[in-house]
Design an enzyme around this catalytic site. Structure first.
Site, PDB file in Angstrom:
ATOM      1  N   MET A  17       0.665  -1.144   0.018  1.00 26.17           N
ATOM      2  CA  MET A  17      -0.181   0.093  -0.077  1.00 26.17           C
ATOM      3  C   MET A  17       0.951   1.240  -0.088  1.00 26.17           C
ATOM      4  O   MET A  17       0.791   2.276  -0.704  1.00 26.17           O
ATOM      5  CB  MET A  17      -0.999   0.044   1.179  1.00 26.17           C
ATOM      6  N   GLU A  38       9.753   4.332   7.013  1.00 26.80           N
ATOM      7  CA  GLU A  38       9.813   2.928   7.247  1.00 26.80           C
ATOM      8  C   GLU A  38      10.230   2.481   8.602  1.00 26.80           C
ATOM      9  O   GLU A  38      10.548   3.320   9.361  1.00 26.80           O
ATOM     10  CB  GLU A  38      10.704   2.188   6.377  1.00 26.80           C
ATOM     11  N   GLY A 102      -6.122   5.023   7.230  1.00 28.36           N
ATOM     12  CA  GLY A 102      -6.612   3.726   6.555  1.00 28.36           C
ATOM     13  C   GLY A 102      -6.591   2.502   7.272  1.00 28.36           C
ATOM     14  O   GLY A 102      -7.049   1.502   6.853  1.00 28.36           O
ATOM     15  N   THR A 103      -5.573   2.566   8.318  1.00 29.05           N
ATOM     16  CA  THR A 103      -5.590   1.360   9.202  1.00 29.05           C
ATOM     17  C   THR A 103      -6.876   0.996   9.730  1.00 29.05           C
ATOM     18  O   THR A 103      -7.802   1.761  10.111  1.00 29.05           O
ATOM     19  CB  THR A 103      -4.637   1.629  10.309  1.00 29.05           C
ATOM     20  N   ALA A 127     -12.826   3.259   6.780  1.00 32.40           N
ATOM     21  CA  ALA A 127     -12.409   1.963   6.525  1.00 32.40           C
ATOM     22  C   ALA A 127     -11.951   1.559   5.204  1.00 32.40           C
ATOM     23  O   ALA A 127     -11.495   0.670   4.944  1.00 32.40           O
ATOM     24  CB  ALA A 127     -13.824   1.139   6.967  1.00 32.40           C
ATOM     25  N   PHE A 129     -11.188   3.829   1.361  1.00 30.14           N
ATOM     26  CA  PHE A 129     -10.968   4.984   0.819  1.00 30.14           C
ATOM     27  C   PHE A 129     -11.399   5.185  -0.759  1.00 30.14           C
ATOM     28  O   PHE A 129     -11.092   5.886  -1.602  1.00 30.14           O
ATOM     29  CB  PHE A 129      -9.500   5.493   0.854  1.00 30.14           C
ATOM     30  N   HIS A 159     -10.719 -11.280   1.106  1.00 29.90           N
ATOM     31  CA  HIS A 159      -9.329 -10.622   0.860  1.00 29.90           C
ATOM     32  C   HIS A 159      -8.390 -11.501   0.711  1.00 29.90           C
ATOM     33  O   HIS A 159      -8.418 -12.780   0.907  1.00 29.90           O
ATOM     34  CB  HIS A 159      -9.173  -9.619   2.151  1.00 29.90           C
ATOM     35  N   HIS A 160      -7.303 -11.063   0.459  1.00 28.43           N
ATOM     36  CA  HIS A 160      -5.958 -11.845   0.409  1.00 28.43           C
ATOM     37  C   HIS A 160      -5.595 -12.565   1.444  1.00 28.43           C
ATOM     38  O   HIS A 160      -6.122 -12.120   2.627  1.00 28.43           O
ATOM     39  CB  HIS A 160      -4.916 -11.042  -0.193  1.00 28.43           C
ATOM     40  N   LYS A 163      -3.988 -10.690   4.997  1.00 28.04           N
ATOM     41  CA  LYS A 163      -4.820  -9.724   5.858  1.00 28.04           C
ATOM     42  C   LYS A 163      -5.004 -10.206   7.176  1.00 28.04           C
ATOM     43  O   LYS A 163      -5.389 -11.364   7.522  1.00 28.04           O
ATOM     44  CB  LYS A 163      -6.413  -9.217   5.243  1.00 28.04           C
ATOM     45  N   ARG A 240      -5.086  -1.799  -5.521  1.00 29.37           N
ATOM     46  CA  ARG A 240      -5.017  -0.941  -4.423  1.00 29.37           C
ATOM     47  C   ARG A 240      -4.799   0.430  -4.814  1.00 29.37           C
ATOM     48  O   ARG A 240      -5.162   1.344  -3.853  1.00 29.37           O
ATOM     49  CB  ARG A 240      -3.911  -1.502  -3.585  1.00 29.37           C
TER      50      ARG A 240
END
Length: 273
Positions: A17, A38, A102-103, A127, A129, A159-160, A163, A240
């Protein structure tokens, strides 16, 4: 905040992301990439953020310390983990920086911390965007007001495999939109799992089902099922980038706002529809 370009900082710059957010920030007029962060010890520290995202050299190097870049951004964009986001929230509140959050996966205490911080800084907390998802939330409110009292309502999300929270924040937002339209509290009517001899479905509940598989970016369906017919409202994300574009657009929208808690419905002016 500055009247010129809004300068954004991206948390988790090396993640899937984070890289999309960097691309989106570089592409949107009126936005300037000011900083990229990071974790301490990451092998990506010192890298050029643009090159990391496949967008070419920008001169913005990936850092681990917010203190080192506090003068380089106006809005902090965070799609990381709740514990990290809350640390970033405290820093932004102390230094008067806006936030786009967006967490997902916050507990009630985390959500309250965000609400408290919004007394001092401007925050867009959503939740999801995606423009399409937020239009869907509005449609769900309308559908619930017409059909919610007599249909069985189920929310299915996929979802993948990576997650870590379930149900997804978007699925919960869907449930909250429906519950609100029916003058209910989601905590009182949600059913999150079914196993064994469950008995008949309890009327008035909102069921949730979760799939985790492969590389699914995000799929959400709300079902209003009656005898003889059912209405399904579905959103499918294939990239994404849709979330990244919405988040950066939200950062730009925060320009000139000193405090307050907002979501994508505010950014898109959906509350007036």
């Amino acid at each position: 905040m500055h009247d010129a370009n809004i300068r954004v900082a991206i948390a988790g710059a090396g993640g899937r992301m984070g890289r999309q957010l960097i691309q989106a920030a570089l592409a949107l007029e009126g936005v300037q990439l000011g900083a990229a962060l990071e974790r301490e010890g990451s092998s990506l520290l010192g890298s050029d953020a643009g090159e990391l995202a496949g967008a070419g050299k920008t001169g913005v190097t990936v850092q681990s310390s917010l203190d080192a870049v506090k003068d380089d951004f106006d809005v902090f964009i965070d799609f990381t983990r709740p514990e990290g986001t809350l640390n970033h929230l405290a820093f932004c509140r102390q230094h008067g920086k806006g936030m786009v959050i967006g967490t997902t996966g916050f507990d009630e205490a985390g959500k309250q911390a965000i609400r408290d911080a919004a007394a001092d800084i401007a925050i867009v907390f959503a939740a999801n965007f995606s423009v399409g998802v937020n239009v869907m939330l509005k449609l769900l409110e309308k559908a619930a007001k017409v059909m919610g009292d007599y249909t069985d309502i189920e929310i299915i999300e996929a979802h993948h495999r990576h997650k870590v929270d379930a149900p997804s924040g978007t699925a919960l937002a869907m449930g909250e939109a429906i519950a609100h339209a029916l003058d209910k509290d989601l905590k009182d009517c949600a059913v999150y799992s079914r196993e064994g001899h469950t008995g008949e479905r309890v009327p008035g509940t909102i069921g949730f089902a979760t799939v985790r598989a492969g590389d699914i970016v995000g799929e959400h369906t709300a079902m209003f099922a009656d005898i003889g017919e059912r209405l399904e409202i579905t959103h499918k994300a294939s990239s994404r980038m849709t979330f990244a574009n919405g988040a950066v657009r939200s950062a730009l929208w925060l320009s000139g706002k000193e405090s307050g808690l907002f979501d994508m419905r505010d950014v898109l002016d959906l509350n007036n529809l």
